[in-house]
Write a protein that holds these residues in place. Structure first.
Motif, PDB file in Angstrom:
ATOM      1  N   ASP A 122      -4.099 -30.345 137.418  1.00  0.00           N
ATOM      2  CA  ASP A 122      -4.127 -31.631 138.122  1.00  0.00           C
ATOM      3  C   ASP A 122      -2.876 -32.442 137.827  1.00  0.00           C
ATOM      4  N   VAL A 123      -2.324 -32.264 136.619  1.00  0.00           N
ATOM      5  CA  VAL A 123      -1.076 -32.943 136.287  1.00  0.00           C
ATOM      6  C   VAL A 123       0.054 -32.383 137.152  1.00  0.00           C
ATOM      7  N   LEU A 124       0.071 -31.060 137.303  1.00  0.00           N
ATOM      8  CA  LEU A 124       1.079 -30.415 138.140  1.00  0.00           C
ATOM      9  C   LEU A 124       0.967 -30.916 139.581  1.00  0.00           C
ATOM     10  N   GLU A 125      -0.265 -31.024 140.074  1.00  0.00           N
ATOM     11  CA  GLU A 125      -0.486 -31.505 141.439  1.00  0.00           C
ATOM     12  C   GLU A 125       0.045 -32.926 141.605  1.00  0.00           C
ATOM     13  N   ALA A 126      -0.206 -33.778 140.605  1.00  0.00           N
ATOM     14  CA  ALA A 126       0.248 -35.169 140.676  1.00  0.00           C
ATOM     15  C   ALA A 126       1.770 -35.223 140.707  1.00  0.00           C
ATOM     16  N   VAL A 127       2.408 -34.371 139.906  1.00  0.00           N
ATOM     17  CA  VAL A 127       3.864 -34.361 139.861  1.00  0.00           C
ATOM     18  C   VAL A 127       4.428 -33.860 141.194  1.00  0.00           C
ATOM     19  N   LYS A 128       3.781 -32.828 141.751  1.00  0.00           N
ATOM     20  CA  LYS A 128       4.222 -32.329 143.058  1.00  0.00           C
ATOM     21  C   LYS A 128       4.013 -33.399 144.131  1.00  0.00           C
ATOM     22  N   ALA A 129       2.977 -34.216 143.941  1.00  0.00           N
ATOM     23  CA  ALA A 129       2.673 -35.264 144.924  1.00  0.00           C
ATOM     24  C   ALA A 129       3.638 -36.441 144.808  1.00  0.00           C
ATOM     25  N   GLY A 130       4.495 -36.447 143.773  1.00  0.00           N
ATOM     26  CA  GLY A 130       5.504 -37.488 143.699  1.00  0.00           C
ATOM     27  C   GLY A 130       5.597 -38.268 142.398  1.00  0.00           C
ATOM     28  N   ALA A 131       4.705 -37.991 141.428  1.00  0.00           N
ATOM     29  CA  ALA A 131       4.792 -38.706 140.150  1.00  0.00           C
ATOM     30  C   ALA A 131       6.098 -38.361 139.444  1.00  0.00           C
ATOM     31  N   SER A 132       6.724 -39.345 138.768  1.00  0.00           N
ATOM     32  CA  SER A 132       8.003 -39.070 138.106  1.00  0.00           C
ATOM     33  C   SER A 132       7.844 -38.625 136.679  1.00  0.00           C
ATOM     34  N   GLY A 133       6.610 -38.512 136.198  1.00  0.00           N
ATOM     35  CA  GLY A 133       6.476 -38.051 134.828  1.00  0.00           C
ATOM     36  C   GLY A 133       5.047 -38.099 134.373  1.00  0.00           C
ATOM     37  N   TYR A 134       4.880 -37.726 133.124  1.00  0.00           N
ATOM     38  CA  TYR A 134       3.540 -37.571 132.594  1.00  0.00           C
ATOM     39  C   TYR A 134       3.548 -37.846 131.096  1.00  0.00           C
ATOM     40  N   LEU A 135       2.549 -38.583 130.669  1.00  0.00           N
ATOM     41  CA  LEU A 135       2.421 -38.892 129.253  1.00  0.00           C
ATOM     42  C   LEU A 135       0.955 -38.730 128.870  1.00  0.00           C
ATOM     43  N   VAL A 136       0.686 -38.164 127.692  1.00  0.00           N
ATOM     44  CA  VAL A 136      -0.711 -38.058 127.264  1.00  0.00           C
ATOM     45  C   VAL A 136      -1.179 -39.415 126.753  1.00  0.00           C
ATOM     46  N   LYS A 137      -2.486 -39.648 126.871  1.00  0.00           N
ATOM     47  CA  LYS A 137      -3.025 -40.941 126.463  1.00  0.00           C
ATOM     48  C   LYS A 137      -2.910 -41.164 124.961  1.00  0.00           C
ATOM     49  N   SER A 138      -2.791 -40.054 124.213  1.00  0.00           N
ATOM     50  CA  SER A 138      -2.721 -40.214 122.765  1.00  0.00           C
ATOM     51  C   SER A 138      -1.324 -40.637 122.303  1.00  0.00           C
ATOM     52  N   ALA A 139      -0.398 -40.784 123.235  1.00  0.00           N
ATOM     53  CA  ALA A 139       0.957 -41.195 122.867  1.00  0.00           C
ATOM     54  C   ALA A 139       0.919 -42.587 122.231  1.00  0.00           C
ATOM     55  N   SER A 140       1.870 -42.854 121.356  1.00  0.00           N
ATOM     56  CA  SER A 140       1.885 -44.148 120.669  1.00  0.00           C
ATOM     57  C   SER A 140       2.391 -45.234 121.620  1.00  0.00           C
ATOM     58  N   ALA A 141       2.157 -46.495 121.219  1.00  0.00           N
ATOM     59  CA  ALA A 141       2.595 -47.612 122.056  1.00  0.00           C
ATOM     60  C   ALA A 141       4.106 -47.558 122.278  1.00  0.00           C
ATOM     61  N   GLU A 142       4.869 -47.130 121.255  1.00  0.00           N
ATOM     62  CA  GLU A 142       6.328 -47.045 121.391  1.00  0.00           C
ATOM     63  C   GLU A 142       6.706 -46.005 122.442  1.00  0.00           C
ATOM     64  N   GLU A 143       6.019 -44.860 122.365  1.00  0.00           N
ATOM     65  CA  GLU A 143       6.296 -43.804 123.339  1.00  0.00           C
ATOM     66  C   GLU A 143       5.991 -44.287 124.754  1.00  0.00           C
ATOM     67  N   LEU A 144       4.895 -45.033 124.873  1.00  0.00           N
ATOM     68  CA  LEU A 144       4.489 -45.537 126.184  1.00  0.00           C
ATOM     69  C   LEU A 144       5.535 -46.504 126.737  1.00  0.00           C
ATOM     70  N   VAL A 145       5.948 -47.445 125.887  1.00  0.00           N
ATOM     71  CA  VAL A 145       6.941 -48.431 126.311  1.00  0.00           C
ATOM     72  C   VAL A 145       8.229 -47.733 126.725  1.00  0.00           C
ATOM     73  N   ASP A 146       8.638 -46.769 125.923  1.00  0.00           N
ATOM     74  CA  ASP A 146       9.859 -46.014 126.208  1.00  0.00           C
ATOM     75  C   ASP A 146       9.718 -45.285 127.550  1.00  0.00           C
ATOM     76  N   ALA A 147       8.541 -44.655 127.760  1.00  0.00           N
ATOM     77  CA  ALA A 147       8.336 -43.867 128.977  1.00  0.00           C
ATOM     78  C   ALA A 147       8.333 -44.756 130.219  1.00  0.00           C
ATOM     79  N   VAL A 148       7.696 -45.937 130.120  1.00  0.00           N
ATOM     80  CA  VAL A 148       7.661 -46.847 131.273  1.00  0.00           C
ATOM     81  C   VAL A 148       9.079 -47.319 131.598  1.00  0.00           C
ATOM     82  N   GLY A 149       9.847 -47.623 130.549  1.00  0.00           N
ATOM     83  CA  GLY A 149      11.231 -48.052 130.745  1.00  0.00           C
ATOM     84  C   GLY A 149      12.047 -46.965 131.433  1.00  0.00           C
TER      85      GLY A 149
END
Lengths: 225, 382
Positions: A93-120
């Protein structure tokens, strides 16, 4: 993408505890959290109104899937990028989302720093890859290459394959740049290009499917089948 | 699903065949009665002929009740059925004159009524039962007539043939009913698994992920708890994500066996489509990766992380295991081997060699260790 001011974000998740937690984390770190949504239909509607820079999308939205919402948002809103934030495991389903146009993927267990970095990075136009997503994308190109002769199917260049394999083995863009003696920017461009080719091919395939089945009723048509 | 219900599925599958065998017996009984009406005046004992028909009618009724009502037809009952039918055939020796029996070949009183018992044997016991019952009835036919000729042999071929064909139908429908029951069980299991996965995603995983994130930010003892929650979250997520272990013709998907090894320090990356390898190779490779990851935990340092990448190149499978730990100092592997200890390297090399593959090891201080294992594969499953 906005040219000035804080990055605007929208959080889509059917779980209130998670949705509000992420929204608060991002607001605390200076992001402009414009809206939240709990299901795919309202996510698409609200995104059209508030036009955020980045949509944080959960794929498992109760009975609905975030994949269709991702497709509608990325095809309808040019300035909006979708970053998948999912706990559903790194799967098709992650692959499908990326094929559908998502620019990336992060697991929910990622830290707040990783999340902020990824959104940026997503707002800046970069692709956000986990090792797991790189493995899926690599597998998808190999599947297409092994399939029946299809001249429209995209191929990876040797360099792109090399970069993607290193991402899948857990190396950061910086480490890959060092190992391959490339600039950091070049590595990012290679990663992005692997995604763009996949998304373009997916759109062509959908259009072809729509024409063959007489469904060419515009971008709003639900083409999943 | 229990054994009892599986049995009832089989019985349900055979119901139409049992009904057909009963119908056949009733129709052939009417035919036999008509033959007696036609030849009544010429018999040695017309009275005995009618007694035989009456007995056949009673037995037809009795067997109909058993075959239509009973949940399970016992083998001994079908053999009693066969014996009684043969006995009634023998009664014709007293009914028919010698002239009728041998020269003009007037039908026996039972006539084609006996084919029904051949069908019973076939429905109950498949091809073997059908063929055997057909043979027994034919042998009695020879015995009652007291000679062998082309007509009687034709009867034998027909009776055995009917037994075989009906038996084949019975065996086939039994098997397809079993297959259907198996497919239904598998589907129910998958649905249950999906329901569980959804429940876990909606509740446990969300809470664990949140605890882990928030705890880390709070620091101190909360961070320790967060670490514990995080480990459970990753393990649970790996379990939920892992597809069921299915084998197909001795080949299995390697992905789920590697995905269960995923923890917060071990990342496993696989393609989105099944990677089919020989079942034995799948077990061997999973064991090997597990061993390599345990080795990372033991020797690469407390904070070392590891990444497993599975690639399917069609003609070969590539498995990479990389860690960012301290690396193996030059010469240490060789030293361990020369001391006679079965080091990790030797163990991995041995297993891979048995699978006909090759191993490439890259290591050094501060760059971690990377194993690349290549195994030839018969080709991808389409």
């Amino acid at each position: 993408m906005t040219t000035s001011g804080p990055v605007s974000v929208m959080v889509v998740d059917d779980h209130p505890m998670w949705r509000d937690g992420v929204a608060r984390d991002l607001a605390e770190r200076g992001f402009d959290v414009r809206a939240t949504a709990a299901d795919a239909t309202s996510a698409v509607r609200i995104a059209r109104t508030v036009r955020p820079d980045v949509v944080l999308m959960d794929l498992n939205l109760g009975a609905e899937s975030g994949v269709d919402a991702t497709r509608e948002i990325t095809s309808g809103l040019t300035g909006t990028r979708v970053l998948v934030l999912s706990a559903s495991g790194e799967h098709s389903d992650v692959l499908e989302a990326v094929k559908a146009g998502a620019s990336g993927y992060l697991v929910k267990s990622a830290s707040a720093e990783e999340l902020v970095d990824a959104v940026g990075r997503t707002a800046a136009g970069d692709a956000v890859f986990t090792a797991g997503l790189a493995g899926l994308v690599l597998g998808e190109y190999r599947r297409m290459a092994a399939g029946p002769e299809d001249t429209t199917a995209p191929r990876l260049t040797e360099r792109e394959t090399e970069v993607l394999r290193l991402v899948a083995k857990g190396l950061t863009a910086r480490q890959i740049a060092d190992r391959l003696v490339l600039s950091h920017r070049t590595v990012e461009n290679h990663v992005q290009s692997t995604l763009r080719k996949l998304q373009l091919h997916n759109r062509v395939e959908l259009a072809r499917y729509a024409i063959e089945h007489g469904l060419d009723s515009g971008p709003d048509a639900n083409l999943d089948g | 699903m229990t054994r009892a219900t599986a049995g009832s599925v089989r019985k349900d599958a055979l119901k139409p065949l049992w009904r057909a065998s009963v119908l056949l017996r009733v129709i052939t009984l009417l035919f036999a009665a008509a033959v007696v009406v036609q030849h009544g005046g010429e018999y040695a004992s017309a009275a005995l002929a009618w007694v035989t028909i009456a007995a056949m009618a009673v037995w037809t009724l009795a067997t109909s009740l058993v075959y239509l009502r009973m949940d399970r037809v016992r083998l001994w009952f079908t053999i009693v059925d066969l014996g009684l039918c043969c006995l009634l055939m023998s009664a014709s020796r007293l009914v028919l004159t010698d002239q009728q029996r041998t020269v003009t070949a007037v039908p026996l009183v039972t006539t084609i009524w006996v084919t029904a018992v051949v069908a019973v044997g076939a429905v109950r016991s498949g091809m073997v039962g059908g063929t055997a019952f057909g043979a027994v009835v034919s042998l009695f036919n020879y015995g009652v007539r007291g000679y062998v000729d082309t007509d009687l042999t034709r009867d034998l071929v027909l009776l055995v043939g009917i037994g075989f064909v009906v038996g084949l139908a019975s065996t086939t429908s039994k098997q397809s009913a079993e297959r259907l029951a198996m497919a239904m069980r598998a589907e129910a299991a998958t649905a249950e698994r999906e329901r569980l996965a959804r429940t876990i995603h909606d509740s446990v995983l969300q809470v664990l992920a949140r605890v882990r994130k928030r705890g880390r930010e709070l620091g101190g003892e909360a961070a320790e708890l967060a670490e514990l929650a995080g480990r459970q979250e990753v393990a649970l997520r790996a379990l939920v994500a892992a597809a069921p272990l299915e084998t197909d013709n001795g080949r299995a998907d390697l992905r789920p066996r590697l995905q269960v090894l995923m923890t917060d320090r071990h990342q496993v990356s696989v393609p989105g489509t099944p990677v089919m390898v020989a079942e034995s190779a799948a077990a061997e490779l999973a064991f090997l990766v597990r061993e390599a990851l345990e080795n990372v935990d033991r020797h690469a340092g407390a904070t070392a992380r590891a990444w497993v990448l599975l690639e399917d190149l069609g003609a070969e499978i590539v498995l990479s295991v990389r860690d960012d730990g301290v690396g193996i100092p030059a010469g240490r592997l060789a030293a361990a081997e020369s001391e006679g200890r079965l080091g990790i390297a030797r163990s991995i090399r041995g297993r891979v060699a048995e699978l006909g593959g090759s191993v490439h090891l890259e290591t050094g201080p501060r760059v971690g260790t990377e194993w690349e294992i290549r195994i030839p594969n018969a080709g991808r499953a389409r």
